[in-house]
Design an enzyme around this catalytic site. Structure first.
Site, PDB file in Angstrom:
ATOM      1  N   GLU A   5     -61.673 -23.145-143.557  1.00  0.00           N
ATOM      2  CA  GLU A   5     -60.817 -24.533-143.759  1.00  0.00           C
ATOM      3  C   GLU A   5     -59.200 -24.461-143.816  1.00  0.00           C
ATOM      4  OE1 GLU A   5     -63.221 -22.697-145.374  1.00  0.00           O
ATOM      5  OE2 GLU A   5     -64.669 -24.435-145.981  1.00  0.00           O
ATOM      6  N   PHE A  31     -71.890 -26.192-159.267  1.00  0.00           N
ATOM      7  CA  PHE A  31     -71.668 -25.346-158.257  1.00  0.00           C
ATOM      8  C   PHE A  31     -70.955 -26.264-157.937  1.00  0.00           C
ATOM      9  CE2 PHE A  31     -73.458 -24.913-154.151  1.00  0.00           C
ATOM     10  CZ  PHE A  31     -73.258 -23.437-154.179  1.00  0.00           C
ATOM     11  N   GLN A  32     -70.079 -24.549-156.855  1.00  0.00           N
ATOM     12  CA  GLN A  32     -68.589 -25.496-155.811  1.00  0.00           C
ATOM     13  C   GLN A  32     -67.699 -26.298-157.300  1.00  0.00           C
ATOM     14  OE1 GLN A  32     -70.505 -25.503-151.997  1.00  0.00           O
ATOM     15  NE2 GLN A  32     -70.058 -23.874-151.955  1.00  0.00           N
ATOM     16  N   LYS A  80     -69.195 -36.996-154.707  1.00  0.00           N
ATOM     17  CA  LYS A  80     -70.731 -37.308-153.689  1.00  0.00           C
ATOM     18  C   LYS A  80     -70.915 -38.567-153.895  1.00  0.00           C
ATOM     19  CE  LYS A  80     -74.734 -35.099-151.532  1.00  0.00           C
ATOM     20  NZ  LYS A  80     -75.452 -34.457-151.972  1.00  0.00           N
ATOM     21  N   MET A  93     -42.006  -6.600-140.856  1.00  0.00           N
ATOM     22  CA  MET A  93     -40.986  -7.039-141.421  1.00  0.00           C
ATOM     23  C   MET A  93     -40.622  -6.272-142.806  1.00  0.00           C
ATOM     24  SD  MET A  93     -38.333  -8.596-141.284  1.00  0.00           S
ATOM     25  CE  MET A  93     -38.131 -10.013-140.442  1.00  0.00           C
TER      26      MET A  93
END
Lengths: 166, 557
Positions: free
Chosen positions: B50, B112-113, B162, B467
């Site tokens: 993502e 969940f999630q 949802k 760097m």
């Protein structure tokens, strides 16, 4: 220096979190913050007391203005305004000193709103100076608990801070 | 007309002329993906992480000027977007991030999630929304695109539970937004513009300092005209590169920590800084107290909060830089800068950017890419190669240099280059990368191959987090703590994903490799095995004044 900001915001969930989050994220110190709905139910007014020099307060104001839900920010400190805070103070008190406390409370035009055998609760409304003074006087009796609303403020005179259309 | 929330979302996106989305599906966005499946106005690009969806949307937005759109599921999908959103926020990139959320009855239950993504992204979005009802969708999308793309642009996140996607509500796409708290100022204050004109006419040593706001406003022409009218040199921030063509006699290139000596000297000795769409970042100003100590400062920016944030400003002008410059131009006369320009040109002659020619030098590689593909869109990751890309590519077009400036996100460039190439398919798109940065999002080779997005990746492979290694060399007595990277065979890596890989070990192979990369009709990785301990010069150490510059001669311990 202390600045009292009057902030009109859209009355939506999350506005308070957004505003408070801004202060902590940018490292500004909030002395107090109060919020409640205004004459227009779609608009809430926050009174925020911040400490900082003029540059800090200018940044606070500009950053607040960037929040989409903030409609207007005014620094009341720049003009004449009325500020009030409500404080409840639970003081240790028994028969020996109750009278003395009641006299003191009268002088400050405060009220006693609860009395028990070993304590009482004083309710006081006023500007900061008055509240600081009363708390200092009550300390000698023993302060058990304090709760404060934080400062509320409105500019004096007919001028109003308008939210425009809602 | 009643529509499900998911359908209303897709319809609303169509109203906003969205034709490209980068994302990954997941449990709570299946209804939206089901709608995407049944239409063909919008192309969805399935990425492999993502974070890459957000960076690709960002690269697409920077390359095209349109709003980039990315999508993810709730919880980890949404949190994976966060680095990409923060990157876009810091560089004022218009972006819409759409995330799924657990059903409204589960919100707050640690379902969940579930992640509180509106809470998490509050400090890194211009605004965000958590929807509760499908009826909110059209208005929200309309507002979100308006907020993301106007004023100072930025990312806006919309979190859609949802059940909101599946419930139905009447659909009527609004024509207007009503945001009483959001009214950006576009027109500069006429009195302030007049004061600016006066200050410019009185200046003897003016410097124009240009940031990313000029690109966003599309004001490169105006800046050029301003410079040519008043005969003042122009220096650019990383975000401003390309505003003034690198070979223009008035261009001083980049200023700041790894800016040119002449740009930093000019700023330090200037008596008038004209800051346009820039924000006086610490990487640009060096030690604030010594920044342009004798200069008046004019600051033109659309965001009032940027004015006076880092430096004191004498003449602030809040407004869209293009409109302000258009108002300012007719008031200007040629100024008395002849002596000043002579001095600036002397500095330019005396202190050119220089590098060694032995072995395979990264600066040489950048020069060769610039020579062979002068009009390429150049994306970068973050680190030494990013600075070499800024310094040695001959930037000529404002939207052709795409780099994470504010947040400094390693792993940004490659997915951003995929987004840029999708936005501008007919142009050559390069990602200039370090070996450290590239591996942070190299899984996107799969995306590039799957959609035949023919980006060309030039890896400046020094086997270090270069760097950091440079800082360790200069300021930590060469204690290379955790900066040595293990060997990767990038040719095989390219091969495994179905891309094309080329390895380059010597200077003579550079040009042929670039030509081969351009000729092969595939995503290509060129693994340039550069001098491992090359440094970026010149350098203003963090916290030093802009004229306290160290270079290869003075800086080596």
């Amino acid at each position: 220096m202390k600045h009292t900001l009057s902030v009109l915001v859209q009355n939506k969930p999350g506005v308070l979190a957004r505003t408070a989050g801004l202060f902590s994220r940018r490292g500004y110190n909030i002395e107090s913050l109060t919020v409640g709905v205004t004459e227009n139910e779609n608009v809430s007014r926050m009174t925020i007391v911040v400490t900082g020099d003029d540059t800090v307060v200018e940044q606070v104001t500009k950053q607040l203005n960037k929040l989409i839900e903030v409609i207007k920010v005014s620094d009341l400190t720049k003009e004449s305004y009325v500020d009030r805070e409500l404080v409840l103070i639970k003081v240790t008190a028994d028969g020996s000193n109750r009278g003395e406390i009641m006299q003191l409370v009268d002088v400050f035009r405060a009220r006693i709103v609860d009395v028990a055998a070993k304590s009482l609760i004083v309710e006081v409304t006023g500007d900061e100076e008055k509240i600081v003074a009363l708390i200092a006087m009550l300390k000698q009796f023993g302060i058990k608990e304090i709760v404060r609303t934080g400062t509320l403020a409105l500019g004096r005179g007919p001028k109003v801070i308008q939210s425009g259309k809602d | 007309m009643n529509l499900t929330g998911a359908k209303a979302l897709i319809k609303s996106l169509e109203y906003e002329h969205v034709d490209t989305i980068f994302g990954i599906p997941g449990g709570v966005v299946i209804p939206i993906y089901d709608e995407l499946y049944q239409q063909d106005a919008i192309t969805h690009y399935l990425v492999r992480h993502e974070q890459a969806a957000a960076h690709a949307a960002d690269g697409y937005a920077r390359a095209t000027g349109k709003v980039g759109v990315c999508m993810a599921t709730s919880g980890p999908g949404a949190t994976n977007l966060v680095t990409g959103i923060a990157t876009a926020y810091m560089d004022s990139v218009p972006m819409i991030a759409i995330t799924g959320q657990v059903t409204t009855d589960l919100i707050g239950n640690d379902a969940f999630q579930e992640a509180n993504i509106t809470g998490i992204t509050q400090p890194v979005t211009k605004h965000n929304y958590l929807l509760h009802d499908a009826s909110e969708i059209p208005q929200t999308i309309k507002e979100a695109f308006h907020i993301a793309s106007t004023g100072r642009p930025g990312p806006v996140l919309i979190d859609i539970p949802k059940d909101v996607q599946t419930m139905t509500a009447p659909f009527d796409y609004p024509k207007k937004v009503h945001l009483p708290g959001y009214q950006p100022t576009y027109e500069g204050h006429p009195g302030q513009i007049k004061r600016a004109a006066k200050a410019i006419s009185e200046a003897h040593r003016p410097v124009i300092y240009v940031g990313g706001g000029v690109k966003i406003s599309g004001a490169s022409e105006e800046v050029r005209a301003l410079a040519e009218t008043i005969l003042a040199p122009v220096t650019m921030t990383l975000m401003g590169m390309g505003t003034m063509p690198a070979d223009h006699p008035l261009s001083l290139g980049m200023l700041g920590m790894h800016g040119t000596r002449y740009a930093n000297y000019a700023v330090t000795e200037s008596d008038l800084i004209i800051a346009i769409g820039a924000r006086f970042d610490d990487r640009v100003t060096g030690k604030i107290a010594s920044f342009a100590p004798n200069a008046k400062i004019i600051h033109i920016d659309i965001d009032p909060a940027e004015i006076g944030k880092n430096v004191r400003v004498d003449i602030p002008i809040v407004g869209d830089v293009k409109r302000v410059l258009q108002k300012l131009m007719p008031m200007l006369k040629q100024t008395r800068t002849k002596e000043w320009m002579e001095k600036v040109h002397t500095w330019k002659r005396e202190y050119p950017l220089e590098f060694e020619v032995t072995g395979l030098r990264p600066q040489y590689v950048v020069r060769e890419i610039s020579r062979l593909c002068p009009d390429a869109v150049v994306c970068t990751e973050v680190g030494q190669h990013q600075m070499w890309a800024a310094q040695y590519f001959s930037h000529r077009h404002p939207r052709n240099f795409i780099s994470s400036g504010g947040l400094g996100t390693m792993g940004y460039g490659f997915p951003a280059s995929i987004g840029a190439k999708i936005g501008r398919p007919d142009e050559t798109v390069f990602d200039l990368a370090g070996d450290g940065s590239f591996t942070m999002n190299c899984q996107e080779l799969a995306t590039a191959v799957a959609y035949d997005v023919q980006v060309k990746v030039a890896i400046f492979n020094n086997g270090y987090l270069g760097m950091v290694r440079q800082w360790q060399e200069l300021f930590y007595d060469r204690r290379y703590s955790q900066t040595k990277l293990s060997e990767i065979n990038f040719v095989k890596l390219a091969d495994a994903f179905g891309a094309h890989g080329i390895r380059v070990d010597s200077a003579s192979e550079v040009a042929p490799a670039i030509k081969e990369a351009l000729a092969v009709p595939k995503p290509v990785i060129i693994d340039f095995r550069i001098e491992p301990e090359e440094c970026v010069w010149p350098m203003v150490p963090a916290g030093a004044a802009l004229n306290e510059i160290i270079d290869a001669k003075s800086g080596k311990v």
